[in-house]
Structures are given as C-alpha cells and as structure tokens.
Design a protein around this motif. Structure first.
Motif, short mmCIF file in Angstrom:
data_model
loop_
_atom_site.label_atom_id
_atom_site.label_comp_id
_atom_site.label_asym_id
_atom_site.label_seq_id
_atom_site.Cartn_x
_atom_site.Cartn_y
_atom_site.Cartn_z
N ILE A 185 -2.61 1.46 3.43
CA ILE A 185 -2.93 2.34 2.31
C ILE A 185 -1.81 2.31 1.28
CG2 ILE A 185 -3.31 4.75 1.63
CD1 ILE A 185 -4.62 5.16 4.39
N ALA A 186 -0.57 2.37 1.76
CA ALA A 186 0.58 2.35 0.86
C ALA A 186 0.60 1.08 0.03
CB ALA A 186 1.87 2.47 1.67
N GLU A 187 0.34 -0.05 0.66
CA GLU A 187 0.33 -1.33 -0.06
C GLU A 187 -0.82 -1.38 -1.06
OE1 GLU A 187 0.20 -6.16 0.86
OE2 GLU A 187 0.06 -4.70 2.50
N HIS A 188 -1.98 -0.91 -0.65
CA HIS A 188 -3.16 -0.95 -1.52
C HIS A 188 -2.98 -0.08 -2.76
CE1 HIS A 188 -7.48 -1.64 -2.20
NE2 HIS A 188 -7.52 -0.40 -2.64
N LEU A 189 -2.36 1.08 -2.59
CA LEU A 189 -2.21 2.03 -3.70
C LEU A 189 -0.83 1.95 -4.36
CD1 LEU A 189 -3.95 5.19 -2.17
CD2 LEU A 189 -4.93 3.50 -3.73
N HIS A 190 0.01 1.03 -3.89
CA HIS A 190 1.35 0.86 -4.45
C HIS A 190 2.17 2.16 -4.32
CE1 HIS A 190 -0.09 -2.96 -6.01
NE2 HIS A 190 -1.07 -2.33 -6.61
N LEU A 191 2.12 2.73 -3.11
CA LEU A 191 2.87 3.94 -2.80
C LEU A 191 3.81 3.67 -1.64
CD1 LEU A 191 -0.14 6.46 -2.76
CD2 LEU A 191 1.47 6.11 -4.63
N THR A 192 4.72 4.59 -1.37
CA THR A 192 5.53 4.49 -0.17
C THR A 192 4.74 5.07 1.00
OG1 THR A 192 6.56 6.67 -0.40
CG2 THR A 192 7.62 4.82 -1.55
N VAL A 193 5.11 4.66 2.21
CA VAL A 193 4.44 5.20 3.40
C VAL A 193 4.67 6.70 3.48
CG1 VAL A 193 4.40 5.17 5.92
CG2 VAL A 193 4.54 3.03 4.67
N GLY A 194 5.86 7.16 3.09
CA GLY A 194 6.15 8.59 3.10
C GLY A 194 5.22 9.37 2.18
N THR A 195 4.93 8.80 1.01
CA THR A 195 4.01 9.47 0.08
C THR A 195 2.61 9.52 0.66
OG1 THR A 195 5.32 8.75 -1.82
CG2 THR A 195 3.05 9.39 -2.24
N VAL A 196 2.20 8.43 1.32
CA VAL A 196 0.87 8.41 1.95
C VAL A 196 0.79 9.51 3.01
CG1 VAL A 196 -0.69 7.09 3.43
CG2 VAL A 196 0.44 5.98 1.49
N LYS A 197 1.84 9.65 3.81
CA LYS A 197 1.86 10.68 4.85
C LYS A 197 1.77 12.08 4.23
CE LYS A 197 4.43 8.12 8.37
NZ LYS A 197 5.69 8.05 9.17
N THR A 198 2.40 12.26 3.08
CA THR A 198 2.32 13.55 2.39
C THR A 198 0.90 13.84 1.96
OG1 THR A 198 4.60 13.40 1.59
CG2 THR A 198 3.13 14.87 0.39
N HIS A 199 0.23 12.84 1.38
CA HIS A 199 -1.16 13.02 0.97
C HIS A 199 -2.06 13.34 2.18
CE1 HIS A 199 -0.66 12.11 -3.20
NE2 HIS A 199 -0.27 10.86 -3.01
N ILE A 200 -1.80 12.65 3.29
CA ILE A 200 -2.61 12.89 4.49
C ILE A 200 -2.39 14.31 5.00
CG2 ILE A 200 -2.91 12.25 6.92
CD1 ILE A 200 -2.36 9.35 6.08
N GLY A 201 -1.15 14.78 4.97
CA GLY A 201 -0.87 16.15 5.38
C GLY A 201 -1.62 17.16 4.53
N ARG A 202 -1.68 16.91 3.23
CA ARG A 202 -2.41 17.81 2.34
C ARG A 202 -3.90 17.74 2.60
NH1 ARG A 202 1.16 16.13 -2.99
NH2 ARG A 202 2.98 17.46 -2.52
N LEU A 203 -4.42 16.55 2.88
CA LEU A 203 -5.84 16.42 3.20
C LEU A 203 -6.19 17.17 4.47
CD1 LEU A 203 -6.39 12.64 2.38
CD2 LEU A 203 -7.62 14.55 1.32
N LEU A 204 -5.34 17.07 5.47
CA LEU A 204 -5.58 17.79 6.73
C LEU A 204 -5.67 19.29 6.48
CD1 LEU A 204 -3.12 15.85 9.07
CD2 LEU A 204 -5.61 15.81 9.20
N ALA A 205 -4.78 19.80 5.63
CA ALA A 205 -4.78 21.24 5.34
C ALA A 205 -6.00 21.64 4.52
CB ALA A 205 -3.49 21.61 4.60
N LYS A 206 -6.28 20.89 3.46
CA LYS A 206 -7.38 21.25 2.56
C LYS A 206 -8.74 21.14 3.23
CE LYS A 206 -5.03 20.05 -1.78
NZ LYS A 206 -5.04 19.19 -2.99
N LEU A 207 -8.91 20.14 4.11
CA LEU A 207 -10.20 19.93 4.75
C LEU A 207 -10.27 20.59 6.13
CD1 LEU A 207 -10.77 16.18 3.78
CD2 LEU A 207 -11.63 18.25 2.65
#
Length: 232
Positions: A185-207
């Motif tokens: 995901i990080a490579e596909h979206l040109h993000l760091t793995v840490g940023t991807v983990k942050t987004h996933i954490g927010r998704l877990l909370a919101k959903l």
C-alpha cells in the motif's frame, strides 16, 4: 528479578474448541509445551466454547468451524459480541477446500484463519499473531479467500456507511480489500509504512472494526471493492 530486567510477560491463554478429541489433545500438548502459552479450557461443542470463553476470557480461541450443537461461526459471533470479552480473539480452524464459511466468520468477528493442514510452527505463530491483536490474513490468503468465497452463495452483505472516512483513507481501505500488505500500500500510494499504519488505525476507529480482517469486509460492504468476476 535483577535490576534492569524486563518483567516477564504473562502467557498467552488459549481455549481449544474442537470436537475431535485426538486433534484437541494434540493441540493441547503442543501449546502447553510451548513457553509463553497455556491452554485454559477445552470445548467439544460450540455451546461449550461460548460458555468457556465467557468464563475464562482467553486471549485466543482456537475454533473449529464444524462443531456439534452450534457451529463455530455462531459460537464466534456470540463470543465476539460479548461486551465484556473485548480482548478475546478467535482463530478459525478450517479445511479450506471444504468449508464455505470464511466470509461469514469474518463478519462474525474472527481475527484469522488456520488450515488444519498447518504445521506446528504455523499454528503457534498464528496464535501469537492473533493474541497480539493483529489479523492473521496474509495478502495471498486474503486474495484467495476473496476469490473463492465471494463467488459462492452467501447472504447479501449489509451496506457499509463510510461517512467520516477521508479520501485517502478510502484509498487505503480499497487496497486492504484487494489484499495488499502495508508495504505494498505504501509503495502504491507513495507513502511511508508508518503513515499507512496511521491511516489503518484511524479506519479501525472510524469503522469500529476489530482488526484488518474486518476492514476487508468493510471494503466489500461499502462497494469500494467489487467481488471477483462480477459476483456479489
């Protein structure tokens, strides 16, 4: 304890839910012989699994799908729906080519799957992964689950509301639904793995999702990812 030594971690507490005594005994011997793990209960039926999970609050329930009097899916649903059992994780045991319950068990709250053909090392690793709060859904496994089981007959999924989820989080959720790992995901979206983990954490909370397995379901129920070959 010597000065500066780290406190020892409590053992991972495992409940075995398997109706075949020989298999259950084999799991018990293996787990009890592994440092850092212990079996706290054994269930031979789905009903027993639920009652013992409520009583012992194990870290992981190793749950067979095909159980007498109540199948493993319904038992998983009842265990995961218990408001006092938030820390209890269910690891489903399945014979992949025969059991057609993967989607249902994800919706019921299972945190992962383990093939009955798995090695002892794979079983112990699976218990550790699920006990740590992660979902045991490797990208290749996720893709296969999606392909095999979303094509088969199953109840129509509920429509998932993604209100409050940002556009970037939708992109991440879509890629999770397609079975990508954090690194992919990080490579596909040109993000760091840490940023991807942050987004996933927010998704877990919101959903209000328990883990990555539940995010896969959310990706399908929201329509972000279509079932393979046009199946719904």
């Amino acid at each position: 304890m010597t000065a500066g030594a780290l406190p020892s971690r409590p053992p991972i507490r495992v409940l075995l839910a398997e109706d075949q005594v020989l298999i259950r005994d084999s799991f018990k011997v293996l787990i009890d012989a592994t440092p850092g793990m212990t079996v706290v209960g054994e269930a031979g039926t789905g009903t027993e699994a639920v009652l013992l999970a409520w009583r012992h609050r194990p870290d992981v329930v190793l749950m067979d799908v095909r159980m007498p009097d109540m199948d493993g899916i319904e038992a998983t649903r009842r265990i995961c729906a218990d408001p006092d059992g938030d820390g209890v994780r269910v690891l489903i045991l399945t014979t992949f080519d025969q059991d057609e319950y993967v989607y249902a068990s994800l919706r019921a709250g299972a945190s992962g799957f383990l093939l009955k053909s798995a090695t002892a090392t794979e079983l112990l690793t699976a218990v550790q992964v699920v006990a740590s709060g992660e979902a045991l859904l490797a990208p290749t496994v996720t893709r296969r689950l999606i392909t095999e089981f979303l094509q088969g007959p199953r109840p129509a999924p509920a429509v998932r509301d993604l209100g409050g989820v940002t556009e970037r989080e939708r992109e991440v959720l879509t890629l999770i639904g397609r079975g990508m790992s954090n690194a992919e995901i990080a490579e596909h979206l040109h993000l760091t793995v840490g940023t991807v983990k942050t987004h996933i954490g927010r998704l877990l909370a919101k959903l209000q999702a328990r883990d990555r397995a539940q995010l896969v379901i959310a990706a399908y129920e929201s329509g972000l990812v279509a079932a393979p070959d046009g199946h719904r």
